[in-house]
Write an enzyme that holds these catalytic residues in place. Structure first.
Site, PDB file in Angstrom:
ATOM      1  N   SER B 242      12.204  35.554  30.713  1.00 13.76           N
ATOM      2  CA  SER B 242      11.209  35.784  30.256  1.00 13.76           C
ATOM      3  C   SER B 242      10.521  34.608  28.798  1.00 13.76           C
ATOM      4  O   SER B 242      10.580  33.194  29.562  1.00 13.76           O
ATOM      5  CB  SER B 242      11.050  37.561  29.827  1.00 13.76           C
ATOM      6  N   ASP B 333       6.505  39.611  40.585  1.00 10.30           N
ATOM      7  CA  ASP B 333       6.033  39.819  38.939  1.00 10.30           C
ATOM      8  C   ASP B 333       5.239  40.500  38.289  1.00 10.30           C
ATOM      9  O   ASP B 333       4.020  39.119  38.290  1.00 10.30           O
ATOM     10  CB  ASP B 333       7.277  38.099  37.526  1.00 10.30           C
ATOM     11  N   HIS B 368      10.228  41.127  37.464  1.00  8.29           N
ATOM     12  CA  HIS B 368      10.564  40.442  36.893  1.00  8.29           C
ATOM     13  C   HIS B 368      12.386  40.394  35.703  1.00  8.29           C
ATOM     14  O   HIS B 368      12.783  39.665  35.632  1.00  8.29           O
ATOM     15  CB  HIS B 368       9.499  40.981  35.038  1.00  8.29           C
TER      16      HIS B 368
END
Lengths: 432, 431
Positions: B242, B333, B368
Site C-alpha cells: 500500500s 482493490d 487490497h
C-alpha cells in the site's frame, strides 16, 4: 579427499539450511535440506544439542551436493560420519556425547514443558571433528517437543502416590495408561507426555522412592485406581505401559492382582519373574554374585536375571493373564534375559489357550533400553544399583543403527496396538 | 452415571507450525458416513473470538481428511486444506469492522480445533465436542532473533535468521495506518532474509517532534542494514504494501544511497509527486481528498489517485528502474488503484526498454490487503489513518476464497522471487 573451503568472508551469500518441520514432536520426522552450495561440493551436516545436564551431544554425516548445489538428507546418502546411507533422521538417532565428555552418559529430558533444542549446521568438506572451532556455513535451530500443545500436566501427590498425569487436549474422557519406568528410579515424564500427545491420559509414576512408608505394591495399585477414577479417564479402558522393572511389575500385576485389571499392556524389556516379597526390599533381592563384567568393566546382568528366571518358584503364572499384551524386546539385551522370558511366556500361555493374547516383537542387535524413536542409543550408561547404592556402568546392549530402527518400528507398533485396543474397541456412543 | 464416551480421534499435523505452513487435519474413528462439523476457534490479542467451521461426511473407513475431502458447507466449501484458518471470522455478536492482527509476534497464535456431531452452524459453545486439539501458529522460526533498532532515530525492528550469516537483507514497509508491524518481517527472517520492519508514519521521532520523516529516514534504514555485520550489504531488497509501495518505488528509482537488489510492491501505486518525500505524498492525498467516496458507511479511497496522471512530475519514473520489480495486485482493490497503476507502469517500462525487469501478478477478486497466507480476509474494517485519529471503515475489497488463494500464491511467488534475486538460487520445491 580434497575439501574445498567455501568462503563466507567475501560477502557472498551463504548456503541455506532449512528443516521442516522446525517445531515437531520427538517422534515426528524432519526433512533437512541444504541449498545454494556450489555444485558437487563435499559438505558435512552436523547436529548439536546442549543437554539439561550440560553435556554436548552431536551427530554428523558426509554428503556431496548435486548439480543445483542441494543436499537433501531425506533423499541423499551419507558417506561417513555417525551414520551412513539414506537416513532422514540420522542426525538425531546417531547422536553421541562429544569427544571429551564424561563417560556413561544418557540423554533424557526432564522438563517436558520446554523443547529439546538441536542446532543443525552445514560445514565445508568432510570433517569428523573440530565442529565447534570453525563456524558453519549455515545453520538452523529446531525444536523437538515431548508434549503437544493443549496437553495438560497435573502433579499427583496422594497417599504415597507421586507422579505426573498428562491429559490430552479435548473434551475427553480418554483411555488411560499407567506408565511404569525401570529400576533406575526417579520420575521420568517424557514418555507419558508423548503418549498423551497421542490421545491417552498417561500417569508417569515414581514408584521407587526412599519413602518406605508405603509398600511398593500398594503404591502401584493406588496409582492404577487414581487413573481409573479420574473424571477425564474412561475407567474400562486403562492399560499399563512398562519398561524393564516396570514391565516385570506389569506382568506380575496383570496376572496376580485383584485390583489391577488392565485392558491391555505394553511390556518393553521385561520378564515374568515374581518380584519376591511384597516390599521394595523384595524387588531388589537380586543375586548380584551373578553379575559379569565385560572387557570394559561394564556390568552385564543378564545372568542375574537368568538365575532368577530359571527358578520355577520365581516365575509369574502367566496363564492367569487375561488381556492383550505386547512384548517388545531386543535380541542383544545384555541386561536381562527378556527374549528367553518371552519365549517361555508364549509357551505357558499357549498351553492354556491364551496364546492369542500375546504379541511378541523381537529386534536383532537391539539392546535393553528401547525408547521413543530418534532418541540416541546408549550401549552402556551410568547406573546406581538400588540395593547397594553402588555406581556402575551398566551394559544395555544393542548396536546403534539396528537399535534405532527397532525404536522407530516398535513405537509405531506400540501406538497402533494402544490405538486398536483402547480406542477402536470403544463403541461409538454418538447418535446416528 | 452413563458418561458419553468418544472414541473420535482428531489430529492436526504439524501441531506447531509457521504461519505460512500447511497442516493436515484428520478425523478418525467415526462411523462410516457419519456427519460432522470441524470447528476452529481463536481468541485474538484484542480479546475477540474468531471462528470457522466446515461440514463433512466421513468415508467408508470412518475418516475425514480436510486436505482431501470436500467441505459441504460452513465458512468454506470444497477441498480446502487451510480453510479453517483463512475463513476465520468474528463470532456472531462481535464488534463490526474487525481485522485480525498479531502485535506480539514472539508468541504463537493458538487455535483450538474441535469436532462436533452433525452439520452445525451455530451454538458451538453450548455443545460438547467429540474431540479437540490445539494448534500453534508461529511467526518466528526457532533461532530467529528479534532486535529492536533505534539508531539513527529509527523506529524499527530487525529480524535475523538463525545461523552465522551473513544474510541478504530486506526493508519491510507497511501501509497508511502506521505503527510498527512486525509479522511479515518475522516470517521473512524465518525464510532466511534479515528483515527490517520500519515504522515510517508513526515513529518516535514523528510522535515527539510532529515532523514527518523524509527520504533520509529510509536511507538511514538502508544503511543500518547495509552496515550490519550479519547482512550482505550488496544484497538488500525492499518490500512495501500500500503506502509502503510508494516509498519503495521512490527509493528504488531516485535514491542515490540505496542500491536495491530487487523490490516487491503489493497493492501499491507509482502515482505521487516525484519531488520531495512522504510528506509531499500525504499532502497530495489530502489535496485530492474530495475524490474519496463513501458508500454505505464504507470509505473507498481508490479514486484519490485517479485518473493515472500523464504529468511525469506526478508519477515515479519506473522507466529508470534498474532492479527487478515484482508487483502484486488484486483486481478488486477498492482502496488503491493498484491495477490501473500496474498497467501504466508496464507501459512506461515497455517504452523505456526495461520491462524485462517487471513481473506483474494480478489476482482476480483479490482485494487490497494481500498479506502472508492463511490469515483471515477482511473485505472492510475499521481504519485510523496515521496522524489522523479519525476512525472510519475502509473498504479493502476482495472475495474471501479468491483473496485467500491470492495470498497463498503471491507469498510463494514472492519467496521464490526473493530467493532468486537475493540468494542467487532457485528454490527447491521440496517441502
Amino acid at each position: 579427499m580434497i575439501s574445498r573451503q567455501l568462503s563466507t568472508m567475501s560477502g557472498t551469500v551463504p548456503p541455506i539450511v532449512s528443516v521442516v518441520p522446525s517445531r515437531a514432536l520427538v517422534d515426528e520426522k524432519i526433512k533437512v535440506l541444504v541449498e545454494n552450495l556450489p555444485p558437487g561440493s563435499p559438505v558435512t551436516l552436523h547436529s548439536l544439542h546442549h543437554s539439561e545436564d550440560r553435556d554436548y551431544w552431536e551427530a554428523y554425516g558426509h554428503y556431496v551436493s548435486d548439480h543445483r548445489g542441494t543436499v537433501s538428507v531425506a533423499k541423499d546418502l551419507s558417506f561417513g560420519g555417525t551414520y551412513t546411507g539414506k537416513e532422514a533422521m540420522g542426525l538425531l538417532w546417531s547422536m553421541h556425547p562429544v569427544p571429551g565428555s564424561r563417560k556413561g552418559l544418557r540423554l533424557r529430558k526432564r522438563d517436558v514443558c520446554s523443547p529439546m533444542l538441536v542446532n543443525i549446521s552445514v560445514h565445508s568438506g568432510h570433517i569428523a571433528e573440530g565442529f565447534r572451532q570453525q563456524p558453519p556455513l549455515a545453520s538452523a535451530l529446531i525444536e523437538r517437543w515431548y508434549m503437544a500443545p493443549g496437553v495438560q500436566r497435573i502433579s499427583i501427590k496422594e497417599t504415597g502416590v507421586r507422579g505426573t498425569l498428562f491429559i490430552p487436549p479435548g473434551p475427553g474422557p480418554f483411555p488411560g495408561l499407567l506408565d511404569l519406568w525401570g529400576g533406575g528410579g526417579g520420575l521420568l515424564e517424557y514418555r507419558s507426555s508423548l503418549i498423551a500427545s497421542h490421545g491417552f491420559a498417561s500417569l508417569a509414576l515414581e514408584y521407587l522412592s526412599s519413602d518406605d512408608q508405603y509398600p511398593l505394591f500398594s503404591i502401584i495399585e493406588a496409582a492404577f485406581s487414581i487413573l481409573k477414577d479420574h473424571p477425564q479417564v474412561i475407567p474400562e479402558r486403562v492399560g499399563i505401559f512398562g519398561l524393564s522393572l516396570g514391565s516385570i511389575l506389569t506382568i506380575f500385576f496383570t496376572a496376580e492382582s485383584a485390583v489391577i485389571k488392565p485392558f491391555c499392556c505394553v511390556c518393553i524389556s521385561g520378564s515374568h519373574i515374581y518380584p519376591s516379597g511384597k516390599s521394595r526390599k523384595g524387588i531388589n533381592h537380586l543375586k548380584l554374585n551373578k553379575v559379569r563384567l565385560d572387557e570394559n568393566n561394564h556390568h552385564i546382568w543378564r545372568d542375574v536375571g537368568r538365575a532368577i528366571f530359571h527358578t520355577p518358584s520365581n516365575q509369574v503364572d502367566v496363564g492367569k493373564v487375561n488381556c492383550p499384551m505386547l512384548l517388545v524386546n531386543g535380541l542383544d539385551d545384555q541386561n536381562w534375559p527378556t527374549v528367553e522370558s518371552a519365549e517361555d511366556m508364549a509357551e505357558k500361555m499357549n498351553a492354556v489357550g491364551k496364546g492369542h493374547l500375546l504379541t511378541r516383537l523381537e529386534y536383532p542387535d537391539t539392546g535393553h533400553l528401547i525408547e521413543p524413536p530418534f532418541s540416541p542409543h546408549f550401549r552402556a550408561t551410568n547406573f546406581i544399583v538400588e540395593a547397594t547404592k553402588e555406581k556402575v556402568i551398566m551394559l544395555w546392549g544393542g548396536q546403534t543403527k539396528p537399535h534405532s530402527d527397532a525404536q522407530e518400528d516398535s513405537w509405531r507398533k506400540i501406538l497402533a496396538f494402544l490405538q486398536h485396543h483402547l480406542y477402536s474397541s470403544l463403541t461409538p456412543k454418538v447418535k446416528l | 452415571m452413563d458418561r458419553t464416551q468418544s472414541c473420535v480421534k482428531l489430529s492436526v499435523k504439524p501441531s506447531r507450525g509457521l504461519m505460512d505452513e500447511k497442516f493436515v487435519v484428520l478425523v478418525q474413528n467415526v462411523p462410516p458416513g457419519f456427519q460432522l462439523t470441524i470447528h476452529a476457534l481463536h481468541k485474538c490479542e484484542e480479546g475477540h473470538s474468531w471462528e470457522a467451521f466446515a461440514h463433512y461426511t466421513a468415508n467408508t473407513t470412518g475418516t475425514v481428511n480436510v486436505s482431501e475431502d470436500p467441505s459441504l458447507g460452513g465458512t468454506y466449501s470444497g477441498v480446502e486444506q487451510m480453510g479453517l484458518l483463512w475463513s476465520l471470522r468474528p463470532v456472531p455478536g462481535s464488534k463490526p469492522g474487525l481485522r485480525m492482527r498479531k502485535v506480539d509476534i514472539q508468541t504463537p497464535m493458538e487455535v483450538t480445533i474441535s469436532v462436533y456431531q452433525g452439520h452445525q452452524t451455530e451454538g458451538f459453545m453450548d455443545q460438547v465436542q467429540l474431540a479437540g486439539a490445539v494448534v500453534e501458529r508461529w511467526y518466528m522460526a526457532p533461532g530467529v532473533r528479534r532486535v529492536p533498532i533505534t539508531e539513527g532515530g529509527l523506529t524499527a525492528t530487525l529480524f535475523l535468521p538463525s545461523g552465522p550469516g551473513p544474510f541478504p537483507g530486506l526493508l519491510d514497509l507497511w501501509g497508511g495506518e502506521g505503527k510498527l508491524v512486525e509479522s511479515r518481517a518475522a516470517l521473512l527472517a524465518s525464510h532466511g532474509f534479515a528483515s527490517l520492519a520500519l515504522d515510517y508514519l508513526t515513529p518516535k521521532i514523528t510522535i515527539e517532534t510532529g515532523k514527518i520523516v523524509d527520504n533520509s529516514y529510509f536511507e538511514t534504514a538502508y544503511r543500518v542494514l547495509e552496515q550490519h555485520p550479519k547482512v550482505v550489504g550488496s544484497r538488500i531488497a525492499m518490500m512495501g504494501l500500500s503506502l509502503g509501495t510508494s516509498m519503495t518505488l521512490k527509493m528504488a528509482v531516485y535514491s542515490q544511497v540505496m542500491k536495491l537488489r530487487c523490490a516487491v510492491c503489493i497493492s501499491g501505486t507509482h502515482v505521487q509527486p516525484i519531488d520531495g518525500s512522504l510528506e509531499e505524498m500525504l499532502n497530495f492525498c489530502r489535496e485530492n481528498a474530495g475524490k474519496i467516496r463513501v458508500n454505505e458507511n464504507q470509505t473507498i479511497f481508490r479514486d484519490l489517485l485517479l485518473p493515472i496522471p500523464t504529468d511525469p512530475a506526478l508519477k515515479v519514473d519506473v522507466g529508470r528502474l534498474q532492479c527487478p520489480l515484482l508487483l502484486v495486485v488484486g483486481d478488486d482493490d477498492e482502496n488503491w488503484p493498484a491495477q490501473e497503476s500496474a498497467v501504466d507502469m508496464k507501459d512506461m517500462m515497455e517504452q523505456a526498454g526495461n520491462s524485462h525487469l517487471l513481473t506483474v501478478l494480478l489476482y482476480p477478486k483479490a482485494g487490497h490487503l494481500i498479506e502472508p497466507p492463511y490469515s483471515p480476509h477482511a473485505r472492510a474494517s475499521t481504519f485510523v489513518p496515521a496522524n489522523s485519529h479519525q476512525e472510519l471503515v475502509a473498504l479493502w475489497g476482495g472475495e474471501t476464497v479468491a483473496h485467500s488463494r491470492a495470498q497463498e500464491d503471491a507469498w510463494r511467488k514472492t519467496l521464490v522471487f526473493l530467493r532468486e534475486h537475493l540468494y542467487g538460487c532457485t528454490m527447491t520445491v521440496e517441502h
